[in-house]
Scaffold this motif. Structure first.
Motif, PDB file in Angstrom:
ATOM      1  N   SER A  90       0.827  -1.196   0.000  1.00  0.00           N
ATOM      2  CA  SER A  90       0.000   0.000   0.000  1.00  0.00           C
ATOM      3  C   SER A  90       0.859   1.243   0.000  1.00  0.00           C
ATOM      4  CB  SER A  90      -0.918  -0.011   1.235  1.00  0.00           C
ATOM      5  OG  SER A  90      -1.587   1.221   1.362  1.00  0.00           O
ATOM      6  N   LYS A 131      -0.508   0.537   7.056  1.00  0.00           N
ATOM      7  CA  LYS A 131      -0.674   1.199   8.335  1.00  0.00           C
ATOM      8  C   LYS A 131      -2.095   1.707   8.447  1.00  0.00           C
ATOM      9  CE  LYS A 131       1.426   4.762  11.220  1.00  0.00           C
ATOM     10  NZ  LYS A 131       2.457   5.840  11.255  1.00  0.00           N
ATOM     11  N   ASP A 132      -2.812   1.272   9.467  1.00  0.00           N
ATOM     12  CA  ASP A 132      -4.212   1.627   9.645  1.00  0.00           C
ATOM     13  C   ASP A 132      -4.340   2.955  10.360  1.00  0.00           C
ATOM     14  OD1 ASP A 132      -5.087  -0.751   8.471  1.00  0.00           O
ATOM     15  OD2 ASP A 132      -4.869  -1.844  10.351  1.00  0.00           O
ATOM     16  N   GLU A 186     -10.141   7.851  12.468  1.00  0.00           N
ATOM     17  CA  GLU A 186     -11.517   7.412  12.268  1.00  0.00           C
ATOM     18  C   GLU A 186     -12.177   7.171  13.614  1.00  0.00           C
ATOM     19  OE1 GLU A 186     -10.706   5.104   8.009  1.00  0.00           O
ATOM     20  OE2 GLU A 186     -11.139   3.961   9.828  1.00  0.00           O
ATOM     21  N   ARG A 202     -19.057  -2.891  10.116  1.00  0.00           N
ATOM     22  CA  ARG A 202     -17.877  -2.228   9.572  1.00  0.00           C
ATOM     23  C   ARG A 202     -18.280  -1.556   8.270  1.00  0.00           C
ATOM     24  NH1 ARG A 202     -13.531  -6.114   7.561  1.00  0.00           N
ATOM     25  NH2 ARG A 202     -14.759  -5.973   5.646  1.00  0.00           N
ATOM     26  N   ARG A 250     -15.986   4.314  11.165  1.00  0.00           N
ATOM     27  CA  ARG A 250     -15.670   3.063  10.483  1.00  0.00           C
ATOM     28  C   ARG A 250     -16.406   1.888  11.106  1.00  0.00           C
ATOM     29  NH1 ARG A 250     -13.599   1.393   5.730  1.00  0.00           N
ATOM     30  NH2 ARG A 250     -11.891   2.915   5.871  1.00  0.00           N
ATOM     31  N   GLN A 253      -8.128  -4.651  16.082  1.00  0.00           N
ATOM     32  CA  GLN A 253      -8.555  -3.703  15.061  1.00  0.00           C
ATOM     33  C   GLN A 253      -7.969  -4.068  13.703  1.00  0.00           C
ATOM     34  OE1 GLN A 253      -7.675   0.932  14.039  1.00  0.00           O
ATOM     35  NE2 GLN A 253      -7.850   0.401  16.201  1.00  0.00           N
ATOM     36  N   TRP A 254      -6.689  -4.471  13.675  1.00  0.00           N
ATOM     37  CA  TRP A 254      -6.078  -4.873  12.406  1.00  0.00           C
ATOM     38  C   TRP A 254      -6.812  -6.071  11.805  1.00  0.00           C
ATOM     39  CZ3 TRP A 254      -3.814  -8.946   9.940  1.00  0.00           C
ATOM     40  CH2 TRP A 254      -2.971  -8.661   8.864  1.00  0.00           C
ATOM     41  N   ARG A 304     -10.508  -5.155  10.549  1.00  0.00           N
ATOM     42  CA  ARG A 304     -10.487  -4.340   9.340  1.00  0.00           C
ATOM     43  C   ARG A 304     -10.343  -5.210   8.097  1.00  0.00           C
ATOM     44  NH1 ARG A 304      -9.673   1.217   9.538  1.00  0.00           N
ATOM     45  NH2 ARG A 304      -9.337   2.112  11.601  1.00  0.00           N
ATOM     46  N   ARG A 305      -9.779  -6.386   8.259  1.00  0.00           N
ATOM     47  CA  ARG A 305      -9.536  -7.276   7.128  1.00  0.00           C
ATOM     48  C   ARG A 305     -10.400  -8.529   7.174  1.00  0.00           C
ATOM     49  NH1 ARG A 305      -5.753  -4.201   8.732  1.00  0.00           N
ATOM     50  NH2 ARG A 305      -4.200  -3.313   7.317  1.00  0.00           N
TER      51      ARG A 305
END
Length: 897
Positions: free
Chosen positions: A45, A56-57, A205, A226, A244, A276-277, A280-281
């Motif tokens: 990314s 990096k989020d 966010e 989400r 988010r 959280q990581w 998010r995925r």
């Protein structure tokens, strides 16, 4: 104690038929891209982390809104918020609590997992407003149309936010209910003006957790959403941020604080970087539950009855960085476990830094330093355009002037007036300015040092005993020293600084710090004879100091409550912090003038001429000496060359430590080359000899520390590095030279104030090295000793033995420096390296790894796996880093901010 919850395997197999994807709820909008649990296969990314190579989020702000007032008037009220730590709303006190580490009950996590497993989970929801989000969340088969309408109206009510102002009374947001037709996307004024927004970095966010009890619900209702695209959901959060995540936890009344604790558990989960990581995925419910299970596997359980549940755990000084399990699996063997040496130095300990790699060519290291530093030269001046540099100039200027006056006076006494304050001022200005313009590490401050002053005194005594003309003989000593230093540069001898471990550095720094402390205290004690302290009742100074009577002191102090969260006051506080040392000096000068005390003032030369009458600025090559003394001068020059090399390079090693995060690199060879050229210049002009001043250079670097401004509540500012430039040092030395013509102004500065600068820098440097901490352990009972990492891995008797050896070496250096045998003082400094090498026969490599550092050969001779098993930093050990080099707390820290 870490514990995996019993029955967790049963949870992993659970599934719920009511969980549907966002695409099934809205057939017109296709399902969003599912990033999956691993990194994107399309390549890195744009916001890829340099350290881990993963996306990096954004930082996530979590807010808890609770439904209160059942069964009378229902309203949503904000009761908690999280960024990295938890803040609870203390309604009675009218404020937010101090940020603290949240503590949860295990049943709340179990109930939350069960509710999510049976509830609604929407991933990549396409909602673009709060109304659309509420409509999708309430599409649950168990809700009748009537209950669905009531629930939607309730969720659309505007929550009450607590907005802290400069007063003492809380200010709540609007209490009017909000209808669906209102402008939901327009943020409230208090949202835009919330000072918390300034503490959050750009791109942050929001995530909102709604929880409460509803009597008309027959069974619990849970939803986790989400959003595919972050959207500002009106006034749902106290800060106007794109949302988010959205979590809803409602149900019939129950005993205790069931929904409150479940909501706190959900908020804590969202504030956890690893969870959280993962979410998010996540692509389905199983991924969300797996992330929760991974969180539970790392939970530390506190036994009941062994701690106070009402106590709040303060945030740690250093956060332990964890890789999400998906990242660890995707990285596989490509990310080996770092050894302690790698953690401490930030790179492979077996590979020397580029500045210390031998090229094998004459002056090869010097040419490499020039090529490395040349591209940074323009930025060395542009990077100085900052207010912090102005503060650093004032502080270091006063310290440099004090040093020049003090050592100039001492040098005048040691040489019977052959050199003095005028030579000290001129030499400091010329040598310092030239070094800042040409050196590889311009943050270094050149100055006269205690060891060099000792050698000057011995050289003058030798010249007097043999009836030699001192300055011509000193000229040839300087020429030979410059020659020897150029030979060291040509042969790349600076690579030997790799053998200067912490043992050598601490011994040298402790000696210099003690010299600073001793000189400051000695000067102050000498003042008591010339300016005696008046006893109570004496009015010699025009003021009377008396002890307070039984009624106490007449002075009255008024306290004011701090006006927190105010932009202007924050700028004022930062300004006071940057100029604290300068303000203290000005306060001392003002107090001296106001009380009219008869204190000695700063004496600056009024005329620009040498101290010794009858001599010019250029020194005659021979004078009254025979020519062969120019050859004999090579012997003392050899000893002085060792001293110059040790003094210069030890300071350079300390200043170029990796924990300072210097981006422009070092220049060991170039710095020594500049010192050699300046030795020629100062010897020819009869000026003092100059090398890097350890304490003042460290103070200079610390006054230029860069720290992050946007910090989450409870988070310490992140150390960003040093403001690397040449202008501050250059201006300091120019001002030092101009000070000769500022005598009418500088004559009002009391000398005790300047001695206080010396004392402050010496004490600060001495108290912040590991050696001082280990000396304190000698005088401290075992039960009162701090929980240092060192004591966890090395027996206390071995620690005391290592400290005793260092104390013996320091005492020997001090004795030799203070006796006629000080001529061999440079050899004793070099002998510290030999003593450290001999310690390898007394201590094991593992013990030396914690007590000191490993030398290059010893480091290569130890298998990495052997050190990794015993000394790898894992778990909470990496959080307590008092004995490691840390970016926030370097080895020697002179705090001026």
């Amino acid at each position: 104690m870490e514990m995996k919850l019993p029955g967790q395997e049963g949870f992993e197999a659970s599934s719920a038929p009511t969980n549907v994807s966002a695409g099934e709820l809205d057939s017109d909008v296709g399902p969003g891209p599912s990033p999956g649990p691993g990194p994107s296969p399309d390549g890195p990314s744009a916001t890829e982390s340099k350290e881990l190579g993963v996306p990096k989020d954004p930082l996530l702000f979590i807010q808890l809104n609770e439904l209160l007032g059942w069964p009378q008037a229902l309203e949503w009220r904000e009761t908690g918020r999280w960024v990295l730590f938890e803040e609870k709303l203390e309604v009675a006190a009218g404020r937010w609590s101090a940020p603290h580490v949240p503590t949860l009950a295990l049943p709340s996590l179990q109930k939350l997992r069960s509710l999510l497993a049976e509830g609604l989970v929407l991933l990549d929801c396409p909602a673009q407003s709060l109304l659309e989000l509420v409509e999708q969340v309430t599409t649950v088969e168990s809700l009748s149309p009537e209950l669905r309408g009531q629930l939607q109206a309730l969720l659309l009510q505007r929550p009450q936010h607590y907005n802290q102002t400069t007063g003492t009374r809380p200010c709540w947001g609007s209490t009017h209910p909000r209808k669906a037709s209102d402008d939901e996307e327009a943020p409230l004024r208090e949202q835009c003006q919330n000072p918390l927004r300034q503490k959050l970095p750009p791109g942050a966010e929001a995530g909102t957790v709604l929880a409460g009890e509803l009597g008309f619900l027959a069974q619990p209702l849970g939803a986790f959403v989400r959003l595919r695209d972050p959207v500002v959901l009106g006034s749902l959060a106290e800060v106007s941020l794109p949302s988010r995540f959205f979590c809803l936890l409602l149900g019939p009344p129950m005993l205790g604080k069931g929904y409150h604790e479940m909501a706190r558990a959900a908020a804590v989960l969202l504030s956890d970087p690893q969870f959280q990581w993962s979410v998010r995925r996540a692509s389905n419910l199983h991924d969300v539950l797996a992330a929760l299970d991974a969180f539970l596997e790392e939970v530390t359980v506190l036994p009941p009855g062994r701690w106070d549940p009402t106590a709040r755990i303060p945030p740690p000084k250093c956060l332990h960085k964890r890789l999400p399990s998906q990242q660890r699996e995707s990285k596989g063997p490509a990310v080996p476990c770092l050894t302690s040496a790698e953690n401490r130095h930030g790179h492979d300990p077996h590979a020397p830094s580029p500045e210390l790699q031998r090229t094998g060519r004459l002056f090869g290291g010097l040419f490499q330093d020039v090529r490395r530093k040349a591209p940074w030269y323009p930025s060395d001046f542009l990077d100085a355009l900052h207010l912090q540099c102005f503060s650093a100039v004032l502080y270091i200027y006063l310290a440099t002037v004090t040093n020049a006056i003090t050592f100039g006076g001492l040098l005048g006494d040691a040489t019977d007036g052959a050199q003095g304050v005028m030579e000290s001022f001129l030499g400091t200005a010329v040598a310092g300015a030239a070094f800042c313009l040409m050196a590889g590490q311009p943050l270094t401050i050149l100055s006269s040092t205690g060891p060099v002053l000792v050698f000057e005194r011995l050289l003058f005594s030798f010249s007097r005993d043999y009836s030699l003309d001192y300055l011509p003989f000193r000229l040839w000593v300087g020429i030979w020293v410059a020659t020897f230093c150029l030979v060291l540069v040509a042969t790349e001898a600076s690579v030997l600084v790799r053998y200067f471990t912490r043992f050598t550095e601490e011994g040298f720094c402790a000696l210099i710090s003690l010299i600073f402390i001793y000189d400051a205290v000695n000067k102050m004690l000498n003042l008591t004879h010339t300016y005696p302290i008046q006893k109570p009742g004496s009015s010699a100074y025009g003021c009377l100091c008396q002890y307070p009577g039984p009624a106490g002191n007449e002075s009255q102090w008024t306290t004011t409550s701090p006006k927190d969260r105010d932009d202007i006051l924050s700028m004022v506080r930062r300004g006071l912090s940057d100029f604290s040392s300068v303000l203290a000096i000005l306060l001392g000068c003002g107090l001296d003038a106001f009380l009219g005390l008869a204190t000695p003032k700063l004496m600056v030369p009024r005329e620009f001429k040498p101290t010794l009458p009858g001599r010019g600025w250029l020194v005659s090559p021979f004078g009254a000496n025979h020519w062969w003394w120019s050859v004999a001068a090579a012997l003392p020059a050899l000893l002085l060359s060792i001293l110059i090399f040790m003094d210069q390079q030890i300071t350079a090693v300390i200043l170029n430590r990796v924990e300072y995060r210097l981006k422009k690199g070092a220049g060991f060879h170039l710095d020594l080359f500049c010192v050699a050229l300046l030795m020629l210049l100062t010897s020819a002009l009869g000026l003092p000899w100059y090398v890097s001043a350890t304490v003042i250079s460290l103070a200079h670097m610390d006054s230029l520390r860069r720290e992050s401004r946007a910090c989450a509540p409870g988070e310490l500012p992140n150390f960003l590095g040093i403001r690397e430039q040449r202008l501050t040092g250059l201006v300091v030395f120019i001002l030092t030279g101009v000070s000769i013509f500022l005598a009418p102004v500088l004559k009002f500065i009391p000398m005790p104030v300047l001695y206080g600068i010396f004392l402050y820098m010496g004490v600060a440097a001495l108290s912040s090295i590991q050696f001082t901490k280990r000396v304190k352990l000698l005088l401290m009972p075992a039960k009162h000793q701090p929980d240092l990492l060192l004591l966890r891995h090395v027996p206390l008797t071995r620690v005391h033995l290592f400290t005793a050896i260092q104390l013996a070496c320091l005492g020997l250096l001090w004795i030799i420096k203070s006796t006629p045998a000080a001529i061999i003082f440079p050899l004793m400094l070099l002998g510290l390296v030999g003593v450290r090498k001999a310690l390898e026969r007394v201590f094991s490599p593992q013990e030396l790894l914690w007590l000191d550092e490993l030398m290059p050969e010893e480091d290569r001779s130890i298998p990495e796996k052997g050190l990794e098993s015993e000394h790898s930093f894992s778990g909470n050990d990496s959080e307590d880093s008092e004995l490691m080099y840390q970016p926030k707390a370097p080895e020697i820290n002179i705090s001026v901010n």
